[in-house]
Design a protein around this motif. Structure first.
Motif, short mmCIF file in Angstrom:
data_model
loop_
_atom_site.label_atom_id
_atom_site.label_comp_id
_atom_site.label_asym_id
_atom_site.label_seq_id
_atom_site.Cartn_x
_atom_site.Cartn_y
_atom_site.Cartn_z
N ALA A 133 6.88 2.92 4.00
CA ALA A 133 5.47 3.30 3.88
C ALA A 133 5.22 4.64 4.57
CB ALA A 133 4.57 2.21 4.46
N GLY A 181 6.26 7.17 2.29
CA GLY A 181 5.23 7.28 1.26
C GLY A 181 4.06 8.13 1.71
N VAL A 182 3.68 8.00 2.99
CA VAL A 182 2.60 8.84 3.51
C VAL A 182 3.01 10.30 3.48
CG1 VAL A 182 1.26 9.41 5.58
CG2 VAL A 182 1.55 7.02 4.92
N VAL A 192 2.12 8.58 11.00
CA VAL A 192 3.48 8.29 10.53
C VAL A 192 4.47 8.37 11.68
CG1 VAL A 192 5.36 9.17 9.08
CG2 VAL A 192 3.08 8.93 8.16
N GLY A 213 -1.45 2.33 10.11
CA GLY A 213 -1.75 2.02 8.71
C GLY A 213 -3.25 2.03 8.45
N VAL A 249 -1.07 7.48 -3.50
CA VAL A 249 0.15 7.20 -2.74
C VAL A 249 -0.19 6.97 -1.27
CG1 VAL A 249 2.35 8.21 -1.95
CG2 VAL A 249 1.66 8.42 -4.34
N SER A 258 0.43 3.43 0.67
CA SER A 258 1.29 3.45 1.85
C SER A 258 0.55 2.94 3.08
CB SER A 258 1.82 4.86 2.10
OG SER A 258 2.59 5.29 1.01
N ALA A 293 0.25 -0.83 2.79
CA ALA A 293 1.55 -1.47 3.03
C ALA A 293 1.89 -1.46 4.52
CB ALA A 293 2.64 -0.77 2.23
N MET A 294 1.62 -0.36 5.19
CA MET A 294 1.89 -0.27 6.62
C MET A 294 1.03 -1.25 7.41
SD MET A 294 1.93 3.22 8.89
CE MET A 294 2.60 4.16 7.54
#
Length: 143
Positions: free
Chosen positions: A19, A22-23, A59, A85, A120, A124, A127-128
């Motif tokens: 994730a 993805g970020v 991130v 997240g 996206v 992400s 999901a995180m």
């Protein structure tokens, strides 16, 4: 019972790492799509640099927490991954709800819509957050 809770630690940490990637990918993509050049004076519909830096810092924090989860073999650090997240998700939702419709009201002919980067980043961030919450529930079950 304890084995069942801890066996998913690796996949949860891997999900946070993916994730995070993805970020990073979402930050490199366009977060707003508009077919033509905007007239002078129209605000820029892209996610601004300050919010991109906030997402990048989130991130970094999430990657550190995933590393600590592997190094310490504990779910407690990964449980904190829900916070970065939530930061990423909040930044993107603010962008989608406030910025893009604001530009469309200011310049209706621009037809500004969310770009691939926004989606996206949103996926992400969610999901995180989900992986962090799953780790938190695992810690609670184990304790």
């Amino acid at each position: 019972m304890l084995r069942d809770v801890t066996q998913w630690r690796g996949p949860r940490a891997a999900l946070v790492a993916v994730a995070g990637l993805g970020v990073i990918a979402g930050l490199t993509l366009r977060t707003a799509s508009f077919p033509a050049a905007l007239p002078p004076g129209t605000p820029d519909p892209e996610l601004d640099v300050g919010l991109r830096l906030v997402c990048a810092a989130a991130v970094l924090v999430a990657g550190t927490l995933a590393y600590l989860t592997f190094a310490r073999r504990q779910d407690e650090p990964l449980a904190m991954a829900c916070l970065p997240g939530l930061v990423v998700t909040g930044v993107v939702l603010r962008h989608l709800v406030v910025t893009l419709p604001g530009v469309a009201r200011f310049q209706p002919a621009a037809r500004v819509v969310p770009g691939a980067g926004a989606w996206v980043l949103l996926a992400s961030g969610v999901a995180m957050t989900a992986a962090g919450l799953a780790a938190a529930f695992a810690v609670r079950r184990a304790g």
